[in-house]
Scaffold this active site. Structure first.
Site, PDB file in Angstrom:
ATOM      1  N   ASN A  87       0.887  -1.118   0.076  1.00 27.92           N
ATOM      2  CA  ASN A  87      -0.047  -0.038  -0.033  1.00 27.92           C
ATOM      3  C   ASN A  87       0.755   1.119  -0.219  1.00 27.92           C
ATOM      4  OD1 ASN A  87       1.133  -0.005   2.475  1.00 27.92           O
ATOM      5  ND2 ASN A  87      -0.851  -0.027   3.655  1.00 27.92           N
TER       6      ASN A  87
ATOM      7  N   HIS B  27       3.258   1.812   2.374  1.00 24.93           N
ATOM      8  CA  HIS B  27       3.954   2.361   3.402  1.00 24.93           C
ATOM      9  C   HIS B  27       5.447   2.390   3.698  1.00 24.93           C
ATOM     10  CE1 HIS B  27       3.182  -1.611   5.668  1.00 24.93           C
ATOM     11  NE2 HIS B  27       4.484  -1.764   5.248  1.00 24.93           N
TER      12      HIS B  27
ATOM     13  N   GLU C 104       1.428   4.566   7.425  1.00 17.73           N
ATOM     14  CA  GLU C 104       0.425   4.005   6.504  1.00 17.73           C
ATOM     15  C   GLU C 104      -0.431   5.134   5.649  1.00 17.73           C
ATOM     16  OE1 GLU C 104       0.220   0.926   6.317  1.00 17.73           O
ATOM     17  OE2 GLU C 104      -0.177  -0.441   8.019  1.00 17.73           O
TER      18      GLU C 104
END
Length: 243
Positions: free
Chosen positions: A138, A140, A145
């Protein structure tokens, strides 16, 4: 300054290249402050560094290590914790001293005080000379995050669903992961050098997005486009979608 992109034939050669950067830094500055990840991606790097230690090619006795992140609820003695992995894969084989490392305690009663402790340790050490990063599916970086503000130092992070799922690979049984504690994006930006290592086809679209997207908190790895000295060290598969 745009990130430097270095693409190697395979995981072994990318690991050697990353290790050579650490060895060169310690040759130049034996007291360097290095922030280290744990997990599967840096395994090859650690193997190279352990070999360099055994052969006497490099000396880790004067440097300072900072741990990148940890799962809240897990401590150093818990199988699969970030500290447990880093100990087994790197720190114990090089015979480190406990006073050389500052690592988040995922069992700390007050995680905010724990964040301040790590922030203070980094500041007192004069900042990070080198931070080594992997990258999540994602985008990160560490456990920063999507949605994490770019001005954050160490903080508690609510884990993304993808991170919770991928994190299970480090455990022998299903382990509930809800929160993480991590160095912040600001630490990454302030590090004198940032190296991101990635391998395999699955990471190719992630790397492409990190380098081609407008910089956005929705994809934290994109912030490396704005780092003063960052480098992506990749194998051919991870770099295959780059022009």
């Amino acid at each position: 300054m745009p990130p430097k992109i270095s693409i190697y034939n395979d995981y072994t050669t990318l690991s050697q290249a990353a290790a050579n950067q650490v060895i060169a830094l310690l040759r130049q500055k034996p007291t360097a402050v290095i922030c280290l990840p744990s997990g599967s991606t840096p395994l090859g790097l650690f193997q190279e560094l352990v070999a360099a230690h055994i052969s006497g090619e490099t000396d880790f006795t004067k440097c300072t290590f900072i741990g990148l992140d940890e799962w809240i609820g897990l401590g150093a003695n818990d199988d699969g914790s970030c500290r447990d992995l880093l100990d087994k894969d790197f720190l114990l084989p090089i015979g480190f001293r406990e006073d050389q490392i500052t690592f988040f305690d995922g069992l700390a009663k007050d995680p905010q005080t724990e964040c301040e402790r790590v922030n203070d340790a980094i500041a007192k050490a004069g900042g990070l000379d080198l931070i080594i990063l992997g990258v999540g599916m994602n985008g990160h970086l560490a456990l920063n995050e999507p949605g994490t503000a770019f001005d954050t130092y160490a903080h508690v992070s609510e884990l993304d669903t993808i991170t919770k799922e991928v994190g299970q690979k480090y455990f022998n049984q299903a382990t509930e992961l809800k929160l993480g504690i991590t160095v912040g994006i600001r630490h990454i930006l302030e590090a004198k050098k940032a190296i991101l290592i990635a391998s395999g086809k699955a990471k190719a679209p992630v790397i492409q997005r990190a380098l081609s997207l407008p910089v956005t908190t929705d994809f934290p790895a994109s912030i490396l486009q704005e780092h003063s000295d960052s480098e992506f060290i990749l194998d051919k598969e991870a770099g295959e979608l780059l022009q």
